[in-house]
Design a protein around this motif. Structure first.
Motif, PDB file in Angstrom:
ATOM      1  N   ARG A 105       0.853  -1.185   0.000  1.00 17.44           N
ATOM      2  CA  ARG A 105       0.000   0.000   0.000  1.00 17.44           C
ATOM      3  C   ARG A 105       0.890   1.236   0.000  1.00 17.44           C
ATOM      4  N   ARG A 106       0.392   2.295  -0.553  1.00 16.72           N
ATOM      5  CA  ARG A 106       1.094   3.570  -0.490  1.00 16.72           C
ATOM      6  C   ARG A 106       1.245   3.989   0.970  1.00 16.72           C
ATOM      7  N   THR A 107       2.263   4.755   1.272  1.00 19.11           N
ATOM      8  CA  THR A 107       2.527   5.115   2.668  1.00 19.11           C
ATOM      9  C   THR A 107       1.433   5.996   3.259  1.00 19.11           C
ATOM     10  N   ASP A 108       0.645   6.646   2.404  1.00 19.00           N
ATOM     11  CA  ASP A 108      -0.441   7.482   2.910  1.00 19.00           C
ATOM     12  C   ASP A 108      -1.802   6.810   2.759  1.00 19.00           C
ATOM     13  N   ALA A 109      -1.836   5.527   2.404  1.00 17.06           N
ATOM     14  CA  ALA A 109      -3.095   4.804   2.218  1.00 17.06           C
ATOM     15  C   ALA A 109      -3.538   4.174   3.535  1.00 17.06           C
ATOM     16  N   ALA A 110      -4.858   4.118   3.739  1.00 17.98           N
ATOM     17  CA  ALA A 110      -5.388   3.571   4.983  1.00 17.98           C
ATOM     18  C   ALA A 110      -5.285   2.054   5.042  1.00 17.98           C
ATOM     19  N   GLY A 111      -5.451   1.378   3.895  1.00 15.80           N
ATOM     20  CA  GLY A 111      -5.482  -0.079   3.895  1.00 15.80           C
ATOM     21  C   GLY A 111      -4.656  -0.672   2.779  1.00 15.80           C
ATOM     22  N   TRP A 112      -4.442  -1.965   2.872  1.00 15.94           N
ATOM     23  CA  TRP A 112      -3.707  -2.679   1.840  1.00 15.94           C
ATOM     24  C   TRP A 112      -4.505  -2.693   0.545  1.00 15.94           C
ATOM     25  N   GLU A 113      -3.799  -2.854  -0.576  1.00 21.58           N
ATOM     26  CA  GLU A 113      -4.491  -2.956  -1.855  1.00 21.58           C
ATOM     27  C   GLU A 113      -5.427  -4.155  -1.853  1.00 21.58           C
ATOM     28  N   ALA A 114      -6.414  -4.136  -2.734  1.00 23.47           N
ATOM     29  CA  ALA A 114      -7.479  -5.131  -2.713  1.00 23.47           C
ATOM     30  C   ALA A 114      -6.994  -6.536  -3.041  1.00 23.47           C
ATOM     31  N   LYS A 115      -5.910  -6.650  -3.799  1.00 23.32           N
ATOM     32  CA  LYS A 115      -5.379  -7.950  -4.180  1.00 23.32           C
ATOM     33  C   LYS A 115      -3.893  -8.023  -3.857  1.00 23.32           C
ATOM     34  N   PRO A 116      -3.375  -9.230  -3.637  1.00 22.31           N
ATOM     35  CA  PRO A 116      -1.936  -9.359  -3.381  1.00 22.31           C
ATOM     36  C   PRO A 116      -1.121  -8.841  -4.556  1.00 22.31           C
ATOM     37  N   PHE A 117       0.022  -8.284  -4.236  1.00 19.57           N
ATOM     38  CA  PHE A 117       0.955  -7.817  -5.259  1.00 19.57           C
ATOM     39  C   PHE A 117       1.633  -9.001  -5.944  1.00 19.57           C
ATOM     40  N   ALA A 118       1.829 -10.074  -5.190  1.00 17.66           N
ATOM     41  CA  ALA A 118       2.448 -11.293  -5.717  1.00 17.66           C
ATOM     42  C   ALA A 118       2.152 -12.432  -4.756  1.00 17.66           C
ATOM     43  N   THR A 119       2.306 -13.662  -5.213  1.00 19.95           N
ATOM     44  CA  THR A 119       2.217 -14.838  -4.354  1.00 19.95           C
ATOM     45  C   THR A 119       3.342 -15.793  -4.714  1.00 19.95           C
ATOM     46  N   THR A 120       3.766 -16.587  -3.738  1.00 18.92           N
ATOM     47  CA  THR A 120       4.885 -17.492  -3.949  1.00 18.92           C
ATOM     48  C   THR A 120       4.867 -18.596  -2.910  1.00 18.92           C
ATOM     49  N   ARG A 121       5.581 -19.684  -3.224  1.00 18.79           N
ATOM     50  CA  ARG A 121       5.775 -20.752  -2.241  1.00 18.79           C
ATOM     51  C   ARG A 121       7.104 -20.595  -1.493  1.00 18.79           C
ATOM     52  N   ALA A 122       7.896 -19.614  -1.916  1.00 16.44           N
ATOM     53  CA  ALA A 122       9.206 -19.393  -1.304  1.00 16.44           C
ATOM     54  C   ALA A 122       9.077 -18.492  -0.073  1.00 16.44           C
ATOM     55  N   THR A 123      10.194 -18.199   0.561  1.00 17.61           N
ATOM     56  CA  THR A 123      10.198 -17.336   1.739  1.00 17.61           C
ATOM     57  C   THR A 123      11.060 -16.091   1.520  1.00 17.61           C
ATOM     58  N   ALA A 124      11.278 -15.726   0.264  1.00 20.71           N
ATOM     59  CA  ALA A 124      12.000 -14.499  -0.061  1.00 20.71           C
ATOM     60  C   ALA A 124      11.674 -14.105  -1.495  1.00 20.71           C
ATOM     61  N   MET A 125      11.642 -12.815  -1.745  1.00 18.55           N
ATOM     62  CA  MET A 125      11.429 -12.316  -3.097  1.00 18.55           C
ATOM     63  C   MET A 125      12.136 -10.984  -3.255  1.00 18.55           C
ATOM     64  N   THR A 126      12.597 -10.723  -4.484  1.00 18.92           N
ATOM     65  CA  THR A 126      13.142  -9.423  -4.852  1.00 18.92           C
ATOM     66  C   THR A 126      12.256  -8.814  -5.926  1.00 18.92           C
ATOM     67  N   PHE A 127      11.897  -7.562  -5.727  1.00 23.27           N
ATOM     68  CA  PHE A 127      11.055  -6.846  -6.688  1.00 23.27           C
ATOM     69  C   PHE A 127      11.889  -5.741  -7.329  1.00 23.27           C
ATOM     70  N   LYS A 128      12.266  -5.950  -8.589  1.00 26.03           N
ATOM     71  CA  LYS A 128      13.082  -4.974  -9.310  1.00 26.03           C
ATOM     72  C   LYS A 128      12.232  -3.737  -9.607  1.00 26.03           C
ATOM     73  N   GLY A 129      12.788  -2.601  -9.342  1.00 23.13           N
ATOM     74  CA  GLY A 129      12.118  -1.349  -9.655  1.00 23.13           C
ATOM     75  C   GLY A 129      11.026  -0.951  -8.686  1.00 23.13           C
ATOM     76  N   LEU A 130      10.824  -1.709  -7.622  1.00 26.58           N
ATOM     77  CA  LEU A 130       9.861  -1.325  -6.598  1.00 26.58           C
ATOM     78  C   LEU A 130      10.614  -0.559  -5.504  1.00 26.58           C
ATOM     79  N   ARG A 131      10.470   0.733  -5.500  1.00 28.27           N
ATOM     80  CA  ARG A 131      11.215   1.587  -4.574  1.00 28.27           C
ATOM     81  C   ARG A 131      10.525   1.564  -3.202  1.00 28.27           C
ATOM     82  N   GLY A 132      11.175   0.898  -2.303  1.00 26.17           N
ATOM     83  CA  GLY A 132      10.572   0.654  -1.003  1.00 26.17           C
ATOM     84  C   GLY A 132      10.285   1.908  -0.207  1.00 26.17           C
ATOM     85  N   ASP A 133      10.982   3.010  -0.478  1.00 25.47           N
ATOM     86  CA  ASP A 133      10.692   4.253   0.228  1.00 25.47           C
ATOM     87  C   ASP A 133       9.270   4.738  -0.020  1.00 25.47           C
TER      88      ASP A 133
END
Length: 438
Positions: free
Chosen positions: A378-406
């Protein structure tokens, strides 16, 4: 870049509950009968009689214990009844008094150390909190909550859950949250992995003291910054965020996702009502996720009042001012939430690496019972999480290229093989549901 195969579809945080919900609907008539029985004890003040068979806190506790035992008999002994107690003193208990909770434990079939608690307080009071002899019917505060807990136990005990559900009737709330503190201590001492505490306090009226009527909403209160935060965590949250992402706050968001057409959740982002308190607070102080569930509009003429009439106004917490169809809907919400959480895995503990990078690295703990994980943002100024997951996986780690965590807040939920999905655990400081060990 870490590459993982993504799962094509993911459930919304609590949607899996619809596949396995208990079929029996809460009964307004049975809820009314329970409150009528509780009112019949005259007063349930913590300092009232412990050994009178018909009047006072002792008789009321024994009656609640009997209700749990009858429910347990109906499910083939699925409930273990316990009576945690201690001698207590407080500003409102000047000499030591015996405090007893009534607790029914429905042990999980797969991961019994994971615990969901549905609770309410059985004690009552009048205008003078020290008056232990006057009639204090406590119909709504908190006979309504006790009726809800018993009704939830009746319905939920008819099915099995992979994790443990605790149904708790607490004493001593009006004298200083003493029953909540006792049960929180029990949870900590036994090493329970508490996934959620649903504290129901004043859940049975729809008309406020100003005449406003609202039978379409119920409020859920949750803390922002964690009550158990130390200086290090507080400093990290100031730098990175997390003051709006405690487990209790994300539990509140999860419950809001279970709103029904006839009852919507209105989240209130503060630990409790201003100047007030409830039995969820001692759990938060120990680091457990907990919320207060309560009516949309309180009626102050019918709580903490001597029974009397002044002009046109009737005072006192008596049963005629309650709305039992509404209480049944609040009970149904509790059952949906508790069953969904008890069916799902524990939320994972998530960490992130985002500093000085255009990419986001997420890692999280493997969770027993989890078949996959959903990543939320969710955006840092948003009240709630987005309606759907951004991604799903069976692993326990992921890297998102170009997703600026700030620019984003991220979190992860665990999905069981049965499709049940946990609340979201934030990757921000203080977001873990796991209670730090002393």
């Amino acid at each position: 870049m870490i590459r993982h195969t993504l799962i094509a579809a993911a459930l919304l945080p609590a949607a899996a509950f619809a596949q396995s919900a208990p079929r029996n609907a809460p009964s307004p008539e049975r809820l009314r009968a329970t409150v009528t029985s509780l009112v019949g004890f005259g007063t349930r003040h913590t300092l009232s009689a412990q050994d009178d068979p018909k009047r006072g806190i002792g008789a009321a506790r024994k009656w609640a214990e009997g209700q749990f035992r009858a429910i347990g008999a109906q499910c083939g002994g699925c409930l273990s009844i316990e009576l945690p107690e201690r001698m207590v003193t407080s500003a409102r208990i000047p000499t030591p008094a015996r405090l007893v909770n009534v607790v029914a434990i429905q042990k999980g079939t797969e991961r019994p150390d994971e615990v969901t608690i549905i609770q309410a307080h059985i004690d009552s009071r009048v205008s003078d909190v020290m008056n232990a002899t006057a009639d204090a019917p406590g119909a709504n505060d908190d006979g309504s909550g006790v009726a809800l807990v018993l009704e939830a136990a009746r319905i939920m005990s008819q099915r099995k859950f992979p994790t443990t559900v605790v149904y708790a009737v607490l004493s001593g709330e009006e004298q200083g949250l003493l029953g909540g503190r006792l049960l929180a201590d029990v949870a900590a001492e036994r090493g329970w992995k508490v996934k959620a505490v649903l504290n129901n306090d004043i859940v049975g009226n729809t008309r406020g003291s100003d005449g406003l009527v609202d039978d379409a909403h119920v409020r859920v209160f949750s803390e922002g910054p964690r009550a158990n935060a130390d200086a290090k965590l507080t400093a990290a949250q100031r730098r990175e965020g997390g003051e709006n992402d405690s487990p209790s706050r994300n539990l509140s968001r999860y419950i809001a996702g279970l709103s029904a057409r006839d009852l919507a959740v209105r989240q209130v982002w503060r630990a409790d009502r201003v100047g007030r308190g409830g039995d969820h607070l001692p759990f938060e102080e120990k680091g457990f996720p907990a919320v207060r569930i309560t009516v949309a509009v309180e009626n102050y003429d019918h709580q903490h009042q001597d029974i009397r009439r002044e002009g046109a106004t009737q005072y006192g917490d008596t049963i005629e001012f309650m709305d039992f169809p509404y209480l049944a809907r609040v009970t149904a919400l509790n059952i949906r939430a508790a069953a969904a959480i008890a069916t799902a895995p524990m939320p994972p503990t998530v960490t992130q690496k985002i500093a000085v990078s255009p990419d986001t690295d997420l890692k999280w703990s493997a969770v027993p019972g989890a078949a996959s994980y959903a990543i939320w943002r969710r955006r840092t100024d948003a009240a709630g999480w987005e309606a759907k997951p951004f991604a799903t996986t069976r692993a326990t780690a992921m890297t998102f290229k170009g997703l600026r965590g700030d620019d984003w807040f991220l979190g992860v939920s665990a999905i069981g093989a049965n499709g049940a999905q946990s609340p979201i655990a934030s990757a921000l400081p203080g977001g873990s549901y796991e209670r730090p060990q002393p």
